[in-house]
Design a protein around this motif. Structure first.
Motif, PDB file in Angstrom:
ATOM      1  N   ASP A  15     -73.252  47.496 -37.520  1.00  0.00           N
ATOM      2  CA  ASP A  15     -72.307  46.461 -37.948  1.00  0.00           C
ATOM      3  C   ASP A  15     -72.559  45.134 -37.235  1.00  0.00           C
ATOM      4  N   GLY A  52     -67.122  42.707 -45.332  1.00  0.00           N
ATOM      5  CA  GLY A  52     -66.382  43.739 -44.596  1.00  0.00           C
ATOM      6  C   GLY A  52     -64.885  43.511 -44.624  1.00  0.00           C
ATOM      7  N   ARG A  55     -63.680  44.645 -48.009  1.00  0.00           N
ATOM      8  CA  ARG A  55     -63.632  46.115 -47.997  1.00  0.00           C
ATOM      9  C   ARG A  55     -62.410  46.624 -47.257  1.00  0.00           C
ATOM     10  N   TRP A 108     -74.821  46.882 -44.245  1.00  0.00           N
ATOM     11  CA  TRP A 108     -73.492  46.781 -44.832  1.00  0.00           C
ATOM     12  C   TRP A 108     -73.267  47.812 -45.927  1.00  0.00           C
ATOM     13  N   GLY A 112     -70.241  50.304 -45.234  1.00  0.00           N
ATOM     14  CA  GLY A 112     -69.143  50.208 -46.208  1.00  0.00           C
ATOM     15  C   GLY A 112     -68.915  51.506 -46.956  1.00  0.00           C
ATOM     16  N   THR A 133     -69.280  45.355 -49.675  1.00  0.00           N
ATOM     17  CA  THR A 133     -69.486  45.014 -48.276  1.00  0.00           C
ATOM     18  C   THR A 133     -70.811  44.282 -48.093  1.00  0.00           C
TER      19      THR A 133
END
Length: 192
Positions: A15, A52, A55, A108, A112, A133
């Protein structure tokens, strides 16, 4: 080696790496449009954390992680500063940013999808949130600079690559029950 790393540690590293990678992409757009430092910072933050945040809001599982973990902000601000200081328009930088873009996409798409599956979503909406994401920050960035989002026509394979990474993640996570392998496969496939 990869199987000895705790999944939570791997997800965190992935991340934060994706935050930095996508922040550099936002900074590259800011430089191309001759923005000031505030513009670099805003585009880096939106590009690196936008997908993110979308999401996490849709998952409704508490505050978005980008608002509760300061390291996301450190990554976004650092990438904005690097993009401000470094000229990212040379041939080598442009090529490196393409690789960084797809590396971030794989990160991602994987995180995600895994977060969505972990919270109990069916595999199809989990894949959709993995794609969201991966591409959401870039869509917001493009809208902010008054461009048609790249996923709508600039490169037809862009969202498709994110879909492949998210689908591979879902398969590895649900069938093989190997989250570390799922992340690695998505990052590798999207980057290649």
């Amino acid at each position: 080696m990869l199987s000895t790393v705790e999944p939570e540690t791997l997800f965190r590293v992935v991340d934060i790496a994706a935050v930095v990678a996508n922040g550099l992409l936002g900074g590259a757009v800011a430089r191309a449009l001759r923005f000031d430092m505030v513009g670099f910072l805003l585009l880096a933050v939106v590009c690196s954390m936008g997908g993110g945040m979308i999401r996490d809001v849709l998952l409704n599982a508490g505050l978005p992680i980008a608002l509760t973990d300061g390291w996301y902000w450190v990554g976004a601000i650092t990438s904005a500063a690097l993009a401000y200081v470094l000229d990212l328009s040379s041939n080598w930088a442009t090529r490196a940013l393409v690789v960084v873009d797809f590396l971030g996409m794989g990160c991602w798409a994987a995180t995600g999808t895994i977060k969505s599956l972990t919270l109990g979503l069916h595999w199809l909406p989990a894949i959709a949130l993995g794609v969201t994401t991966a591409v959401g920050g870039g869509v917001i960035r493009d809208i902010m600079v008054n461009r048609i989002p790249a996923i709508f026509g600039g490169n037809s394979l862009y969202a498709t690559v994110a879909f492949v990474g998210a689908a591979e993640t879902a398969i590895c996570f649900k069938i093989l029950e190997r989250p570390n392998v799922a992340v690695a496969v998505s990052v590798l496939t999207c980057t290649v």
